[in-house]
Each structure stands twice: as structure tokens, then as C-alpha cells.
Design a protein around this motif. Structure first.
Motif, short mmCIF file in Angstrom:
data_model
loop_
_atom_site.label_atom_id
_atom_site.label_comp_id
_atom_site.label_asym_id
_atom_site.label_seq_id
_atom_site.Cartn_x
_atom_site.Cartn_y
_atom_site.Cartn_z
N LEU A 153 5.16 0.64 -5.46
CA LEU A 153 4.86 -0.13 -4.25
C LEU A 153 3.73 0.52 -3.46
O LEU A 153 2.92 -0.17 -2.86
CB LEU A 153 6.11 -0.27 -3.38
CG LEU A 153 7.15 -1.26 -3.86
CD1 LEU A 153 8.26 -1.40 -2.84
CD2 LEU A 153 6.54 -2.63 -4.09
N ARG A 154 3.69 1.86 -3.47
CA ARG A 154 2.63 2.51 -2.71
C ARG A 154 1.27 2.13 -3.28
O ARG A 154 0.34 1.83 -2.54
CB ARG A 154 2.80 4.02 -2.75
CG ARG A 154 1.81 4.70 -1.81
CD ARG A 154 2.10 6.14 -1.64
NE ARG A 154 1.81 6.87 -2.84
CZ ARG A 154 1.92 8.19 -2.93
NH1 ARG A 154 2.34 8.88 -1.90
NH2 ARG A 154 1.64 8.81 -4.04
N TYR A 192 0.51 -0.49 -5.47
CA TYR A 192 0.14 -1.90 -5.65
C TYR A 192 0.51 -2.79 -4.49
O TYR A 192 0.10 -3.93 -4.44
CB TYR A 192 0.80 -2.43 -6.93
CG TYR A 192 0.31 -1.73 -8.16
CD1 TYR A 192 -0.97 -1.98 -8.65
CD2 TYR A 192 1.10 -0.80 -8.81
CE1 TYR A 192 -1.45 -1.31 -9.76
CE2 TYR A 192 0.62 -0.13 -9.93
CZ TYR A 192 -0.65 -0.39 -10.40
OH TYR A 192 -1.13 0.27 -11.48
N ALA A 193 1.32 -2.30 -3.56
CA ALA A 193 1.70 -3.17 -2.46
C ALA A 193 1.31 -2.61 -1.11
O ALA A 193 0.56 -3.23 -0.37
CB ALA A 193 3.20 -3.46 -2.50
N TRP A 194 1.80 -1.42 -0.80
CA TRP A 194 1.59 -0.94 0.58
C TRP A 194 0.12 -0.67 0.85
O TRP A 194 -0.37 -0.95 1.94
CB TRP A 194 2.41 0.31 0.85
CG TRP A 194 3.86 0.14 0.61
CD1 TRP A 194 4.67 0.96 -0.09
CD2 TRP A 194 4.71 -0.93 1.07
NE1 TRP A 194 5.95 0.49 -0.11
CE2 TRP A 194 6.01 -0.67 0.59
CE3 TRP A 194 4.51 -2.08 1.83
CZ2 TRP A 194 7.09 -1.50 0.83
CZ3 TRP A 194 5.57 -2.92 2.07
CH2 TRP A 194 6.84 -2.63 1.57
N PRO A 231 -2.75 -2.06 -0.45
CA PRO A 231 -3.50 -3.27 -0.08
C PRO A 231 -3.01 -3.91 1.20
O PRO A 231 -3.82 -4.38 2.01
CB PRO A 231 -3.30 -4.21 -1.27
CG PRO A 231 -2.55 -3.48 -2.29
CD PRO A 231 -2.20 -2.14 -1.80
N ILE A 232 -1.69 -3.90 1.42
CA ILE A 232 -1.17 -4.56 2.62
C ILE A 232 -1.64 -3.83 3.87
O ILE A 232 -2.16 -4.43 4.81
CB ILE A 232 0.37 -4.65 2.59
CG1 ILE A 232 0.82 -5.64 1.53
CG2 ILE A 232 0.91 -5.04 3.95
CD1 ILE A 232 2.31 -5.69 1.32
N ILE A 233 -1.50 -2.51 3.85
CA ILE A 233 -1.87 -1.74 5.04
C ILE A 233 -3.38 -1.80 5.26
O ILE A 233 -3.85 -1.96 6.38
CB ILE A 233 -1.34 -0.30 4.93
CG1 ILE A 233 0.18 -0.33 5.09
CG2 ILE A 233 -1.96 0.60 5.99
CD1 ILE A 233 0.87 0.91 4.65
N LEU A 240 -4.09 -5.13 6.67
CA LEU A 240 -3.71 -5.18 8.09
C LEU A 240 -4.74 -4.44 8.94
O LEU A 240 -5.18 -4.95 9.97
CB LEU A 240 -2.33 -4.55 8.28
CG LEU A 240 -1.15 -5.42 7.91
CD1 LEU A 240 0.14 -4.61 8.01
CD2 LEU A 240 -1.08 -6.62 8.83
N ASN A 241 -5.11 -3.23 8.47
CA ASN A 241 -6.08 -2.45 9.24
C ASN A 241 -7.40 -3.19 9.35
O ASN A 241 -8.00 -3.25 10.43
CB ASN A 241 -6.29 -1.09 8.58
CG ASN A 241 -5.11 -0.18 8.81
OD1 ASN A 241 -4.28 -0.45 9.68
ND2 ASN A 241 -5.02 0.88 8.04
N ASP A 242 -7.83 -3.75 8.19
CA ASP A 242 -9.10 -4.47 8.21
C ASP A 242 -9.05 -5.61 9.21
O ASP A 242 -9.98 -5.82 9.98
CB ASP A 242 -9.42 -5.04 6.82
CG ASP A 242 -9.88 -3.94 5.88
OD1 ASP A 242 -10.07 -2.81 6.37
OD2 ASP A 242 -10.04 -4.22 4.69
#
Lengths: 363, 77, 164
Positions: free
Chosen positions: C25-26, C28-30, C32-34, C37-39
Motif C-alpha cells: 500500500l505504501r 502503490y496506494a499511499w 500516489p494518494i498523498i 492530495l499534496n499536489d
């Protein structure tokens, strides 16, 4: 009005925990008493006896224990059983893998092993002197793998949505998850861990969603009680403990040996207390989640069990309504316990990595 | 309306926050006392004392110490 | 107490599954998600900053515009005032010039009239003198030709002279 209700809820949860333990001992008493006294003469065919017993006399304690404990097969409903792989490792025989359906009943021996349905299920070798490590894919392991797959599917697809819709507003499921992710990041991890929170965020997010999904899956009928299992909560707590102590700075260790603001005379007693405290923190993490989830399951199962005890059509709707209410509370508990585990883990990490420990004791 | 909703959300999280903190404290207190008392009990058993000196001393001192810690940690805010 | 005894196999699988989950998850998921979100937060922040900037610029522009308008108004007022002043002055000048010219004209006219008058008077005087001389000549001429009347005249003259 609603404030008082909210204030009441934590009290209620604590009450549930407290109620649960006498209930459990009550349940254990029953499971210990009745079957033993009746099964003294024919221990040979326990399983068939159990079957007969459920038809004759409903045993609530046994039913509850059966549901909250781990199992080598997945029983969705009475009679609908999914056999799971049994994996055994023994120094003399090496790895052995076979399906749990190979065991037909308690007395049945397969490959030199018995499947014992006691307080909890266990696979014991016929030859007592052998040591066997049971690494089976049990009901809890299967449920946990299922939840891991669900989590991966959800979050990898959400991640794709972020990549495909870069810079755009979230949509649908993505926005639902975003609320939770932002909540964990901004309300739990950031304020408690401090400026270096980025490093721990993936672990915290995984922790929260893993516990949440397993809590919620556990509420489904026929599902496993993963987060209500001490092995699971212990592993989570130990991982947090290891992360804390790998990353802890010298302030943390200094505080352990010489707590600030403590008179010298009290040091001989305070240092052991502080050291015990180091282990109590993960221990409390472990116990809290385990007790809350197990207690919730016991209460729900007890309520349903009451229907079978009273065997009355009048009482059934009342109990069903109450059970429905309890189920809603359990859904809340599922969220709150996932939140609390994450919150306490991040507070724990935060206290170990914060730079100025003096600020913590602002006298 | 949106603002009041987020306020409520914050308020709830603050409450749960303090609930979590205090329950952690309680757990720590309880665990300390239980562990020390158990240690004292075992020590007494090992030394075969007639009077459970270790149990008494360790349980009482752990109660005092954990109370001291508890009071200190709730007043430090 | 079986519930409180952790099972070894479960711990093993839990460690395997959970650690794998964290790493998968770190990656492939977190991440890109984080990052997403930051972007997005950065984008929103920059959009907000831009809006603030634009608003400030707009305000500045507006202030500029107002200043320009005020300046234009002031210039217009000044020009009108100056024009009016110039016109007034011109009128006054013209009036003055006209007045002096008229005065001079009148003076000239008066002078001419006076000169003419004097000339006329001089010629008239001369004519009258000539005429009188002619008359006197004629009268004398006639009187002297007639003895009686000469005597009478002398008598008349003597009579008046006597009175004196």
C-alpha cells in the motif's frame, strides 16, 4: 442533549467491556460444565455429540466461544463449511499441507494428527512427544487475507483515480476515502507525531484501514473475529512498539532513566514504573482493541442466543431490535477503535521522537 | 452550516482524543499495579515468606507511584 | 483463557500479511494518494494566492483608473477654465481696443470738425471782410457820386458825433 449522549458513549463502551468479562466467564463455565459432565463417558465422538446437543439443547456459551474463536474451517452458516488449508511444520517431518476437510470428526485421525475442538481448536499430533508448529490458513488468516485484498483493491483504485484525475476534485468513492485519509493525516498523525509525520503516515494509514476493515468484516454474519483475536492485536502492538523504539531519540531514553521533575528520593520506584510503562503502552493497545471487539461480538451473540434459549416468537422481535441497535453501536465501535488504535500509536511515536522533552512537562 | 459541521466533527474527535488519552493512562496505572503486585507475589512465593512483605511493599508503592504519575500527567497540561 | 493465548500460526501470518500490506500500500496506494492530495492542495493554494493577487491587482488597476479619471477631469476643468479666461480676456481686450479706437475716431472727428470749423470761420471771416470791403467800396463809390447824400452823411455823422 446530544453532548450528553456523546459523553455517555465512552462510558457505555467501558461498560460493555466490563459486562463482557463476567459474560465470558459465564459462557466458559457453561462450556466447561455441561459438555464435560455429559461427555465423560463418550469422548470418542464429540463432534457428533455436539451436533446432537445443538438440536437437543442449545448451549449459548459454546456457541459464543465457537464464533469468536479461530477455526481451521470457515463455517458461514450451520452446515455450510469452507475447508481451509492446514499447514504444519515439524522438525522431523518438515512441511505438511492438506485441507481441513480431511478431518471428519474429533476422533478421526489424519496423517497422525487429531483436530481437537476444545476451548479453542487445535491440531495435536497423535504422538505426544512431537513438536508441531501450526501455520494453517485458519478462518482468521483467511479473513485477514481477504481484508488485505479488499484494502489493496480499494486503495490502489483510489490511487489510480488520483493519478488519472490529477488536481481535480475527488469523485464518488475517492472522496469518501479522502475524508478518512485526510482525517487520519490532519487530526491524528500530524498533531501527534509532529513535523516528521510524513515518514509514519503510510504505516498509520495502513493500520487504521486494516483495523477498520477487519472490524467491519467481523460484524458480518458468519465472518471471523480477526481484530478480536489477541494474536492479531498483539502483532499490531508489537509492530508499533518496534517502530517507536527504532525511531526514538535520546530524549526518550533519557526520560526513561531520569524522568524530569521527579524528586531523587522517588527515582528508585519511578524508574521501574517508567520502564513498565514502556511495555504497558503497547500492552494497553493490544488489550483495548481485543477486549472491545470480543466484547462486542459476545454481546451480539448473547442477544441472538437469547432467542434460542427462550424459544419464543414474542421475544424474538424485541431481541432482534435490540441486536440491531447493538450492531449500529458496534459499527461505531469499529470506527472508534480503529481511530483510537491509530491515535494512541501516533501519540506513542510522537512522544518518542519529539525533540524537546522538557516542553512536555511545562511546569 | 458546513463550518458548524466541521466544528462538531472536531469537537467529537477532541472528545475521543481525551477519552483515548485517559483510558491509556488508566491502562498504564492498572498494568503497573498488577505487574508489580504479581512480581511481589512471586517474590514472596520464591522466598517462602510467612508475611507477604514483597507483595505488600510492591503493590502499595506501585499504587503510590502510578497515582503520582497519573496526577503529574494530568496536571502537566 | 484460550482466548488470551495468542496462536503462533496467526502471529506468523499476521506479520507476513500485514507487513506485505504496509509495503504494497505504501508503494502503490499511499504514495500516489498523498502526492495527489499534496499536489491538489498546492494547486488550490496557488489558485487562492493567484485570486488574492488578482484581486489586489484589480484594486490597483481600479485605483489607477480612478486616478486617471480624476486627472482627466482636472485637466478638462483646467482647460475649460483657461479657455474661459482666455475668451474673457480676449473679449475684454477687444472691448478695450474697440473703445480706444472709437475714442480716437471721435477725437479725430472732433479735430477735423474743429479744423473745418476754424477753416470755415476763417474763410467766412475773409469773405465777410471782402464782402464788407466790397460793400463799403460800393457804398463809398455810390455816396461819393451823389453830393447831396454825401453831405447828408456827413451831417449824420456830425450829428452823432456831436452827441458824444
Amino acid at each position: 442533549m446530544s453532548t450528553s449522549i456523546r459523553r455517555f458513549l465512552p462510558v457505555l463502551f467501558t461498560a460493555i467491556c466490563l459486562i463482557a468479562s463476567p459474560l465470558r466467564s459465564f459462557a466458559q463455565d457453561h462450556s466447561a460444565d455441561i459438555p464435560v459432565t455429559e461427555n465423560v463417558d463418550d469422548t470418542g465422538d464429540l463432534d457428533e455429540h455436539r451436533l446432537a446437543e445443538t438440536e437437543e439443547e442449545f448451549n449459548i456459551g459454546e456457541m459464543i466461544m465457537h464464533h469468536i474463536a479461530d477455526s481451521h474451517e470457515w463455517e458461514f452458516a450451520h452446515g455450510v463449511v469452507l475447508p481451509l488449508p492446514v499447514i504444519l511444520y515439524s522438525p522431523d517431518r518438515g512441511l505438511e499441507v492438506f485441507m481441513s476437510s480431511k478431518f471428519h470428526n474429533e476422533g478421526h485421525e489424519y496423517n497422525g494428527y487429531h483436530l481437537i475442538h476444545g476451548d479453542t481448536e487445535a491440531i495435536v499430533p497423535v504422538d505426544e512427544s512431537r513438536t508441531v508448529y501450526d501455520l494453517s490458513i485458519t478462518k482468521n488468516v483467511a479473513s485477514m487475507i481477504l481484508s488485505a485484498i479488499i484494502l489493496m483493491l480499494i486503495f490502489i483504485s483510489v490511487a489510480k483515480a488520483y493519478q488519472n484525475r490529477q488536481g481535480k476534485a475527488p469523485r464518488g468513492f475517492q472522496s469518501a476515502m479522502e475524508v478518512l485519509i485526510l482525517f487520519i493525516r490532519d487530526e491524528v498523525v500530524k498533531p501527534n507525531i509532529g513535523p516528521n509525520y510524513q515518514k509514519y503516515l503510510p504505516y498509520m494509514l495502513t493500520l487504521f484501514f486494516f483495523i477498520l476493515v477487519n472490524n467491519l468484516l467481523g460484524l458480518l454474519p458468519g465472518a471471523a473475529n480477526v481484530t478480536g483475536n489477541i494474536a492479531i492485536t498483539m502483532t499490531l502492538a508489537v509492530i508499533t512498539f518496534i517502530i517507536v523504539h527504532i525511531n526514538s531519540n535520546k530524549h526518550y531514553w533519557a526520560h526513561l532513566v531520569k524522568p524530569t521533575g521527579v524528586p531523587i528520593a522517588l527515582l528508585p520506584i519511578m524508574i521501574p514504573v517508567e520502564i513498565v510503562g514502556v511495555f504497558m503502552k503497547p500492552f494497553s493497545l493490544m488489550i483495548r482493541l481485543f477486549a472491545n471487539m470480543t466484547a462486542g461480538h459476545i454481546i451480539l451473540l448473547s442477544l441472538f442466543g437469547l432467542i434460542f434459549i427462550f424459544k419464543s416468537l414474542v421475544i424474538a422481535p424485541v431481541i432482534s431490535a435490540f441486536a440491531l441497535f447493538m450492531n449500529f453501536i458496534e459499527i461505531m465501535v469499529a470506527f472508534i477503535q480503529a481511530f483510537i488504535f491509530t491515535l494512541l500509536s501516533s501519540m506513542y511515536i510522537g512522544s518518542a521522537i519529539e525533540d524537546n522533552h522538557e516542553a512536555d512537562h511545562g511546569h | 452550516m458546513d463550518e458548524s459541521k466541521s466544528d462538531k466533527w472536531k469537537e467529537t474527535s477532541r472528545r475521543t482524543n481525551s477519552y483515548a488519552r485517559y483510558s491509556a493512562l488508566a491502562f498504564q496505572m492498572l498494568g503497573t499495579i498488577v505487574l508489580f503486585t504479581y512480581g511481589g507475589y512471586k517474590l514472596d512465593e520464591w522466598q517462602q515468606n510467612k508475611i507477604p512483605v514483597w507483595t505488600l511493599v510492591l503493590s502499595l508503592s506501585s499504587i503510590a507511584a502510578s497515582l503520582y504519575m497519573f496526577i503529574r500527567s494530568i496536571t502537566k497540561e | 483463557m484460550a482466548l488470551l493465548t495468542p496462536a503462533l500460526g496467526l502471529i506468523f501470518w499476521m506479520l507476513v500479511v500485514f507487513l506485505l500490506l504496509v509495503f504494497i500500500l505504501r508503494a502503490y496506494a499511499w504514495k500516489p494518494i498523498i502526492n495527489g492530495l499534496n499536489d491538489r492542495e498546492k494547486e488550490i493554494q496557488s489558485a487562492l494566492d493567484l485570486a488574492v493577487e488578482t484581486r489586489a491587482e484589480m484594486a490597483k488597476l481600479q485605483a489607477n483608473n480612478e486616478k486617471l479619471v480624476a486627472e482627466a477631469n482636472a485637466a478638462r476643468d483646467r482647460i475649460i477654465r483657461e479657455a474661459k479666461e482666455a475668451a474673457d480676456r480676449m473679449i475684454a481686450d477687444a472691448k478695450e481696443a474697440a473703445a480706444t479706437a472709437g475714442q480716437r475716431e471721435i477725437e479725430n472727428a472732433r479735430e477735423t470738425i474743429r479744423n473745418e470749423q476754424q477753416a470755415a470761420i476763417a474763410t467766412m471771416r475773409k469773405e465777410v471782410a471782402t464782402l464788407s470791403l466790397q460793400i463799403a467800396e460800393k457804398v463809398l463809390h455810390r455816396e461819393l457820386s451823389d453830393k447831396a447824400s454825401q453831405e447828408k452823411l456827413i451831417a449824420d455823422l456830425a450829428a452823432t458825433a456831436n452827441l458824444n
